[in-house]
Enzyme design. Structure first.
Site, PDB file in Angstrom:
ATOM      1  N   ASP A 294      13.155  26.188  30.726  1.00 25.03           N
ATOM      2  CA  ASP A 294      13.092  26.646  32.118  1.00 25.03           C
ATOM      3  C   ASP A 294      14.205  26.052  32.982  1.00 25.03           C
ATOM      4  O   ASP A 294      13.973  25.484  34.043  1.00 25.03           O
ATOM      5  CB  ASP A 294      11.699  26.352  32.698  1.00 25.03           C
ATOM      6  CG  ASP A 294      10.635  27.160  31.994  1.00 25.03           C
ATOM      7  OD1 ASP A 294      10.404  28.303  32.389  1.00 25.03           O
ATOM      8  OD2 ASP A 294      10.064  26.658  30.990  1.00 25.03           O
TER       9      ASP A 294
ATOM     10  N   HIS B   3      16.528  27.724  34.590  1.00 21.45           N
ATOM     11  CA  HIS B   3      16.540  28.497  35.838  1.00 21.45           C
ATOM     12  C   HIS B   3      17.763  28.239  36.725  1.00 21.45           C
ATOM     13  O   HIS B   3      17.626  27.947  37.921  1.00 21.45           O
ATOM     14  CB  HIS B   3      15.245  28.253  36.626  1.00 21.45           C
ATOM     15  CG  HIS B   3      14.042  28.930  36.024  1.00 21.45           C
ATOM     16  ND1 HIS B   3      13.982  30.290  35.824  1.00 21.45           N
ATOM     17  CD2 HIS B   3      12.869  28.443  35.554  1.00 21.45           C
ATOM     18  CE1 HIS B   3      12.814  30.609  35.271  1.00 21.45           C
ATOM     19  NE2 HIS B   3      12.133  29.512  35.072  1.00 21.45           N
TER      20      HIS B   3
ATOM     21  N   ASP C  83      14.117  30.823  29.473  1.00 22.33           N
ATOM     22  CA  ASP C  83      14.235  30.987  30.927  1.00 22.33           C
ATOM     23  C   ASP C  83      15.438  30.207  31.456  1.00 22.33           C
ATOM     24  O   ASP C  83      15.294  29.300  32.298  1.00 22.33           O
ATOM     25  CB  ASP C  83      12.944  30.587  31.661  1.00 22.33           C
ATOM     26  CG  ASP C  83      12.023  31.782  31.902  1.00 22.33           C
ATOM     27  OD1 ASP C  83      12.304  32.860  31.352  1.00 22.33           O
ATOM     28  OD2 ASP C  83      11.019  31.627  32.636  1.00 22.33           O
TER      29      ASP C  83
ATOM     30  N   ASN D 104      10.884  35.135  29.539  1.00 26.57           N
ATOM     31  CA  ASN D 104      10.674  36.365  30.306  1.00 26.57           C
ATOM     32  C   ASN D 104      11.795  36.621  31.314  1.00 26.57           C
ATOM     33  O   ASN D 104      12.180  37.760  31.556  1.00 26.57           O
ATOM     34  CB  ASN D 104       9.309  36.356  31.002  1.00 26.57           C
ATOM     35  CG  ASN D 104       9.071  35.152  31.884  1.00 26.57           C
ATOM     36  OD1 ASN D 104       9.180  34.013  31.418  1.00 26.57           O
ATOM     37  ND2 ASN D 104       8.766  35.375  33.150  1.00 26.57           N
ATOM     38  N   HIS D 105      12.338  35.542  31.894  1.00 24.37           N
ATOM     39  CA  HIS D 105      13.387  35.741  32.907  1.00 24.37           C
ATOM     40  C   HIS D 105      14.735  36.116  32.309  1.00 24.37           C
ATOM     41  O   HIS D 105      15.658  36.457  33.056  1.00 24.37           O
ATOM     42  CB  HIS D 105      13.499  34.518  33.809  1.00 24.37           C
ATOM     43  CG  HIS D 105      12.390  34.458  34.811  1.00 24.37           C
ATOM     44  ND1 HIS D 105      12.348  35.281  35.921  1.00 24.37           N
ATOM     45  CD2 HIS D 105      11.257  33.730  34.851  1.00 24.37           C
ATOM     46  CE1 HIS D 105      11.243  35.038  36.608  1.00 24.37           C
ATOM     47  NE2 HIS D 105      10.559  34.106  35.977  1.00 24.37           N
TER      48      HIS D 105
ATOM     49  N   ASP E  95      15.485  39.575  33.529  1.00 19.06           N
ATOM     50  CA  ASP E  95      15.673  39.881  34.953  1.00 19.06           C
ATOM     51  C   ASP E  95      16.950  40.689  35.180  1.00 19.06           C
ATOM     52  O   ASP E  95      17.158  41.231  36.262  1.00 19.06           O
ATOM     53  CB  ASP E  95      15.753  38.589  35.778  1.00 19.06           C
ATOM     54  CG  ASP E  95      14.410  37.870  35.830  1.00 19.06           C
ATOM     55  OD1 ASP E  95      13.401  38.462  35.419  1.00 19.06           O
ATOM     56  OD2 ASP E  95      14.381  36.707  36.288  1.00 19.06           O
TER      57      ASP E  95
ATOM     58  N   HIS F 107       8.400  30.494  24.498  1.00 24.62           N
ATOM     59  CA  HIS F 107       8.340  30.597  25.957  1.00 24.62           C
ATOM     60  C   HIS F 107       7.013  31.274  26.292  1.00 24.62           C
ATOM     61  O   HIS F 107       6.948  32.467  26.586  1.00 24.62           O
ATOM     62  CB  HIS F 107       9.530  31.391  26.499  1.00 24.62           C
ATOM     63  CG  HIS F 107       9.625  31.283  27.984  1.00 24.62           C
ATOM     64  ND1 HIS F 107      10.208  30.208  28.623  1.00 24.62           N
ATOM     65  CD2 HIS F 107       9.159  32.076  28.972  1.00 24.62           C
ATOM     66  CE1 HIS F 107      10.102  30.364  29.921  1.00 24.62           C
ATOM     67  NE2 HIS F 107       9.464  31.487  30.170  1.00 24.62           N
TER      68      HIS F 107
ATOM     69  N   HIS G  14       7.947  27.785  29.961  1.00 27.49           N
ATOM     70  CA  HIS G  14       7.273  28.796  30.783  1.00 27.49           C
ATOM     71  C   HIS G  14       6.289  28.209  31.790  1.00 27.49           C
ATOM     72  O   HIS G  14       6.339  28.575  32.954  1.00 27.49           O
ATOM     73  CB  HIS G  14       6.580  29.839  29.912  1.00 27.49           C
ATOM     74  CG  HIS G  14       6.028  31.014  30.690  1.00 27.49           C
ATOM     75  ND1 HIS G  14       6.807  31.773  31.529  1.00 27.49           N
ATOM     76  CD2 HIS G  14       4.781  31.554  30.744  1.00 27.49           C
ATOM     77  CE1 HIS G  14       6.056  32.732  32.072  1.00 27.49           C
ATOM     78  NE2 HIS G  14       4.836  32.617  31.624  1.00 27.49           N
TER      79      HIS G  14
ATOM     80  N   GLN H 246       6.242  25.159  32.713  1.00 27.63           N
ATOM     81  CA  GLN H 246       7.072  24.209  33.464  1.00 27.63           C
ATOM     82  C   GLN H 246       6.342  22.908  33.786  1.00 27.63           C
ATOM     83  O   GLN H 246       6.509  22.338  34.866  1.00 27.63           O
ATOM     84  CB  GLN H 246       7.639  24.876  34.737  1.00 27.63           C
ATOM     85  CG  GLN H 246       8.479  26.094  34.370  1.00 27.63           C
ATOM     86  CD  GLN H 246       9.170  26.771  35.546  1.00 27.63           C
ATOM     87  OE1 GLN H 246       9.328  27.984  35.552  1.00 27.63           O
ATOM     88  NE2 GLN H 246       9.603  26.017  36.536  1.00 27.63           N
TER      89      GLN H 246
ATOM     90  N   ARG I 289      11.455  30.672  65.610  1.00 30.71           N
ATOM     91  CA  ARG I 289      10.159  30.004  65.453  1.00 30.71           C
ATOM     92  C   ARG I 289       9.260  30.158  66.674  1.00 30.71           C
ATOM     93  O   ARG I 289       8.025  30.178  66.538  1.00 30.71           O
ATOM     94  CB  ARG I 289      10.334  28.536  65.067  1.00 30.71           C
ATOM     95  CG  ARG I 289      10.945  27.650  66.126  1.00 30.71           C
ATOM     96  CD  ARG I 289      11.169  26.241  65.584  1.00 30.71           C
ATOM     97  NE  ARG I 289       9.978  25.418  65.622  1.00 30.71           N
ATOM     98  CZ  ARG I 289       9.715  24.467  64.721  1.00 30.71           C
ATOM     99  NH1 ARG I 289      10.523  24.246  63.709  1.00 30.71           N
ATOM    100  NH2 ARG I 289       8.640  23.720  64.843  1.00 30.71           N
TER     101      ARG I 289
ATOM    102  N   ARG J 213       5.900  32.117  65.001  1.00 25.98           N
ATOM    103  CA  ARG J 213       4.711  31.273  64.832  1.00 25.98           C
ATOM    104  C   ARG J 213       3.592  31.640  65.804  1.00 25.98           C
ATOM    105  O   ARG J 213       2.541  30.999  65.822  1.00 25.98           O
ATOM    106  CB  ARG J 213       5.079  29.795  65.012  1.00 25.98           C
ATOM    107  CG  ARG J 213       6.022  29.296  63.923  1.00 25.98           C
ATOM    108  CD  ARG J 213       6.327  27.829  64.054  1.00 25.98           C
ATOM    109  NE  ARG J 213       7.244  27.438  62.997  1.00 25.98           N
ATOM    110  CZ  ARG J 213       7.309  26.215  62.472  1.00 25.98           C
ATOM    111  NH1 ARG J 213       6.508  25.265  62.915  1.00 25.98           N
ATOM    112  NH2 ARG J 213       8.162  25.936  61.521  1.00 25.98           N
TER     113      ARG J 213
ATOM    114  N   ARG K 245      12.717  30.686  58.845  1.00 23.91           N
ATOM    115  CA  ARG K 245      13.476  29.685  59.584  1.00 23.91           C
ATOM    116  C   ARG K 245      14.505  30.245  60.555  1.00 23.91           C
ATOM    117  O   ARG K 245      15.158  29.461  61.259  1.00 23.91           O
ATOM    118  CB  ARG K 245      14.203  28.750  58.604  1.00 23.91           C
ATOM    119  CG  ARG K 245      13.307  28.173  57.538  1.00 23.91           C
ATOM    120  CD  ARG K 245      12.145  27.397  58.091  1.00 23.91           C
ATOM    121  NE  ARG K 245      12.521  26.111  58.677  1.00 23.91           N
ATOM    122  CZ  ARG K 245      11.646  25.208  59.103  1.00 23.91           C
ATOM    123  NH1 ARG K 245      10.340  25.474  59.025  1.00 23.91           N
ATOM    124  NH2 ARG K 245      12.050  24.072  59.612  1.00 23.91           N
TER     125      ARG K 245
HETATM  126 ZN   LIG Z   1       8.915  31.902  32.121  1.00 22.21          ZN
END
Ligand SMILES: [Zn+2]
Length: 520
Positions: free
Chosen positions: A41, A43, A84, A116-117, A120, A215, A248, A250, A345, A349, A380
């Protein structure tokens, strides 16, 4: 035919791909040392963070040192990834994770589970990544729908000083649930434990050691809840897997989880740790093992007891231009809007805004949910009309929270909505909604309409939120321990970027919250 891994790497691991298998050639009653190093992972974290934590250049220093140590003692190293590599950092995503895969090639990974990623991106990007990597991507349970052939090799054979080691890959079935149908429509993700029933005995015939690089997730005691079954289920489903190097879910596993004689390991995420499993192999079996989950310059961990790991300058020199190019790419226009979306904000908010609706809708669409709720404190800035860049989106959503969901009963949803509705105007907890018409009287939900109907306590509804809220942030109910909880692994900013790319030019009026939430 046997192919030596390039001799310049100083390795004696022998690849035995696609040829007749030879019998074992180890000496009886002799100890062999095999060290499995692993990450998962990743990423997109090729670069260290602003606190100097993790990053591939420190990882290289660490792994080089362990290789030298193991080889000096006559042992060998296998470096594996639980998959990943993709998705999570725009500087990486915008370059198709090229720095990450080139970095893994420099680190000399031996094999990787397909995560899985990895789906993407379009298939040609994935195949380009496999080229950059140069080491095998493995998955025994991903096959083409039309001809049943594997997308990637199911396994790879290694020879460690006469011990034949099979490394077999498995990928979570949840890829179809949370993946982009456009990129996986031609593939079947078979059930790993079913594939393993046939494959593992077959590998047992021609190897001394079987390592599954997976994974699929580590779920304690096999309680996988709303996820597809993970490593514990796989280990219990078949005899003969010696080690599972996972990913996966993590989570850091500081000790191997031993299930049905299988050692299950996982090294958290992002290269924060490198897992080190030292195996002593005797007569074709694991005689003993030691394990260490080694932090990579983490600032708030047991790293404090370990020396700082220096950056490898060669790796740094390779990665630095990518980091610069990635930063520059954040200015690229990803779409446009015909009006302003309000995230200031003092407004967001206190009342529902079109930006709150836009973010919640993008998340709801991505997770195929019924209702999405966004805490306004996670918004933000305004998103101004005109051209929109990736950087503009990161200004609005800088926290890199994950996109998560839970399949609730209507009764559970109503309870959750009561909490969401009670969040005070003026606070960051104040809720922005999509996919629901609410009447809130004195801070309590008195009417909730989803998909055109009053919420039915006995029906199932998918609620989509961010990982901060799911963990109990801003006083929202903790749902990441719910049996039906799913972490998609997508990052909030990426989700809205994709939505803007798909829906530009955005019409601000389409996101007017209007009367969808009526407070009295
Ligand atoms: Zn994953």
């Amino acid at each position: 035919m046997k192919t030596l891994v390039p001799a310049s790497l100083g390795l004696t691991v022998v690849l035995l791909s696609g040829c007749a298998m030879m019998g074992p050639s180890y000496e009886p009653d002799t100890d062999y040392q095999l060290t499995i190093l692993h990450t998962n992972d990743h990423h997109g974290r090729f670069w260290r963070n602003s606190d100097g934590e993790y990053g591939m250049s420190a990882r290289k220093t660490l792994i080089d040192a362990i290789r030298a140590e193991v080889e000096a003692e006559g042992g060998e190293v296998l470096l594996l990834s639980g998959g990943d590599i993709n998705t999570g950092v725009p500087e990486s995503d915008l370059q198709d994770a090229e720095p990450d895969f080139l970095g893994m090639a420099m680190l000399e990974y031996d094999a990787m589970a397909v995560g899985n990623h990895e789906f993407d991106n379009p298939r040609d990007v994935l195949m380009k990544q496999a080229d950059w990597a140069g080491f095998p991507f493995l998955s025994a349970n991903i096959v083409y729908k039309d001809n049943g052939r594997h997308l990637f090799e199911p396994y790879e054979m290694f020879n460690v000083q006469g011990n034949r080691v099979a490394v077999v890959g498995f990928t979570t079935e949840d890829t179809v649930k949370i993946g982009n149908p456009e990129y996986i429509g031609d593939l079947d993700f078979l059930t790993p434990s079913v594939v393993a029933q046939d494959l593992i005995p077959e590998l047992d015939e021609k190897s001394e050691l079987i390592i599954a690089v997976t994974h699929m997730g580590h779920y304690a005691n096999g309680n996988y809840g709303g996820n597809a079954p993970g490593d514990v289920t796989l280990a219990r489903s078949v005899e003969g897997i010696d080690v599972i190097v996972g990913g996966h879910s993590q989570n850091p596993l500081f000790e191997p989880d031993v299930q049905n004689g299988t050692l299950i390991v996982q090294a958290h995420e992002w290269g924060k740790y490198v897992g080190r499993l030292d195996l002593t192999i005797r007569n074709g079996e694991i005689a003993s093992y030691e394990y260490d989950l080694i932090p990579v310059n983490l600032k708030e961990d047991d790293q404090l007891l370990r020396p700082e790991i220096a950056q490898n300058l060669e790796m740094l020199a390779m990665l630095a231009p990518y980091q610069q190019a990635g930063s520059a790419a954040l200015d690229t226009v990803i779409g446009s809007a015909d009006g302003d979306f309000i995230g200031d904000r003092s407004v967001v908010r206190n009342q529902p805004t079109n930006l709150g609706t836009l973010i919640a809708r993008a998340q709801r669409v991505k997770a195929q949910g019924d209702v999405a709720i966004m805490n306004s404190g996670g918004i933000r800035a305004d998103l101004e009309g005109g051209d929109i860049s990736y950087k503009d989106v990161l200004t609005v959503q800088p926290f890199a929270n994950g996109l998560v969901y839970v399949d609730f009963s209507g009764a559970e949803l109503l309870d959750y909505l009561d909490v969401a509705a009670s969040k005070q105007a003026g606070s960051g907890a104040f809720a922005q909604f999509d996919g629901i018409n609410l009447r809130i009287t004195d801070g309590e939900v008195t009417r909730a309409i989803v998909n055109g109907r009053e919420v039915d306590p006995s029906q199932t509804y998918r609620l989509v939120v961010n990982s901060f809220m799911a963990s109990g942030g801003d006083g929202y109910p903790q749902i990441n321990n719910h049996p039906n909880f799913v972490n998609t692994g997508f990052i909030d900013a990426d989700v809205i970027v994709e939505y803007i790319e798909d829906n530009s030019p955005l019409q601000a009026s389409d996101y007017n919250p209007g009367l969808s939430v009526v407070r009295r």
